[in-house]
Design an enzyme around this catalytic site. Structure first.
Site, mmCIF file in Angstrom:
data_model
loop_
_atom_site.group_PDB
_atom_site.id
_atom_site.type_symbol
_atom_site.label_atom_id
_atom_site.label_comp_id
_atom_site.label_asym_id
_atom_site.label_seq_id
_atom_site.Cartn_x
_atom_site.Cartn_y
_atom_site.Cartn_z
ATOM 1 N N PHE A 14 0.805 -1.218 0.000
ATOM 2 C CA PHE A 14 0.000 0.000 0.000
ATOM 3 C C PHE A 14 0.843 1.275 0.000
ATOM 4 C CE2 PHE A 14 -2.816 -3.169 2.075
ATOM 5 C CZ PHE A 14 -3.815 -3.185 1.109
ATOM 6 N N HIS A 19 -4.552 6.099 -1.262
ATOM 7 C CA HIS A 19 -5.215 5.949 0.038
ATOM 8 C C HIS A 19 -4.241 6.154 1.197
ATOM 9 C CE1 HIS A 19 -9.236 5.256 1.233
ATOM 10 N NE2 HIS A 19 -9.201 3.964 1.482
ATOM 11 N N MET A 64 -6.647 -1.742 9.144
ATOM 12 C CA MET A 64 -6.950 -1.325 7.784
ATOM 13 C C MET A 64 -7.699 0.006 7.886
ATOM 14 S SD MET A 64 -5.363 -3.461 6.076
ATOM 15 C CE MET A 64 -5.822 -3.268 4.353
ATOM 16 N N ASN A 66 -10.544 1.255 7.134
ATOM 17 C CA ASN A 66 -11.930 1.340 7.597
ATOM 18 C C ASN A 66 -12.083 1.176 9.103
ATOM 19 O OD1 ASN A 66 -12.272 1.461 4.869
ATOM 20 N ND2 ASN A 66 -13.477 -0.407 4.696
ATOM 21 N N ASN A 112 -14.286 6.097 4.594
ATOM 22 C CA ASN A 112 -14.535 5.108 5.649
ATOM 23 C C ASN A 112 -13.585 5.222 6.834
ATOM 24 O OD1 ASN A 112 -16.803 3.960 4.431
ATOM 25 N ND2 ASN A 112 -15.523 2.668 3.133
#
EC number: 3.1.1.29
Length: 190
Positions: A14, A19, A64, A66, A112
């Site tokens: 990631f 994000h 994560m 969210n 989120n």
């Protein structure tokens, strides 16, 4: 004590994705000042440092995206951080690449990670820096887009945005007038 939270997803795959822009800003500040996230508790990697004489709690949730509130809420409680001393950095699809928008408060706007923080804090009355990543073109889905790495060309712009956002965070730490910080840093980064 001020609290600076960068949002992202954990794991090598990631890194440098849209994000994870919140993590990138935190990492930039930490590297600049020779700090590191050397502690872990309540699902978060964090450090407490002095910056310009002020005590600052830096957090990157190790959940994560969210579930970010599961780290932020308990760490703020543990260190008795007031919600007015919090600022959260995160990606925003509704701003074009190269834009940042500082806000005193507001809704999650469909993000989120922010929904989770608002849920765990019980309020949306905290400061945030929304970092523009733009919307997908060519029919790509939003999840695929935000988990895609920036291209080399995009990183030229995003490196400037990361630095500008870091300066905004430092101004937040130093200033008691967030409206002045907003006026100075909101907008297009050149």
């Amino acid at each position: 004590m001020k609290c600076i939270v960068g949002l992202g997803n954990i794991g090598k795959r990631f890194e440098l994705t849209r994000h994870n822009i919140g993590f990138e800003v935190i990492d930039y500040i930490l590297k600049k000042h020779n700090f590191s996230l050397d502690k872990q508790k309540f699902k978060g990697a964090y450090t407490i440092e002095r910056l310009n004489g002020d005590k600052v709690l830096f957090i990157e949730p190790m959940t994560m995206m969210n579930l970010s509130g599961e780290a932020v809420g308990p760490l703020m409680d543990y260190y008795n951080v007031e919600v007015e001393d919090l600022i959260v950095l995160y990606d925003d699809l509704d701003l074009s690449q190269g834009q940042i928008r500082l806000r005193q408060k507001g809704s999650a706007g469909g993000h989120n990670g922010m929904k989770s923080i608002i849920k765990h804090l019980g309020t949306d009355q905290f400061k945030r820096i929304r970092i523009g990543v733009g919307r997908p073109t060519n029919g790509m889905s939003v999840p695929d887009y935000v988990l895609q790495k920036f291209s080399k060309e995009e990183m030229i712009t995003m490196d400037k945005v990361i630095e500008h956002s870091a300066h905004a965070v430092e101004a937040f730490i130093e200033s008691s007038r967030f409206d002045h910080v907003m006026n100075q840093y909101n907008g297009e980064v050149n």
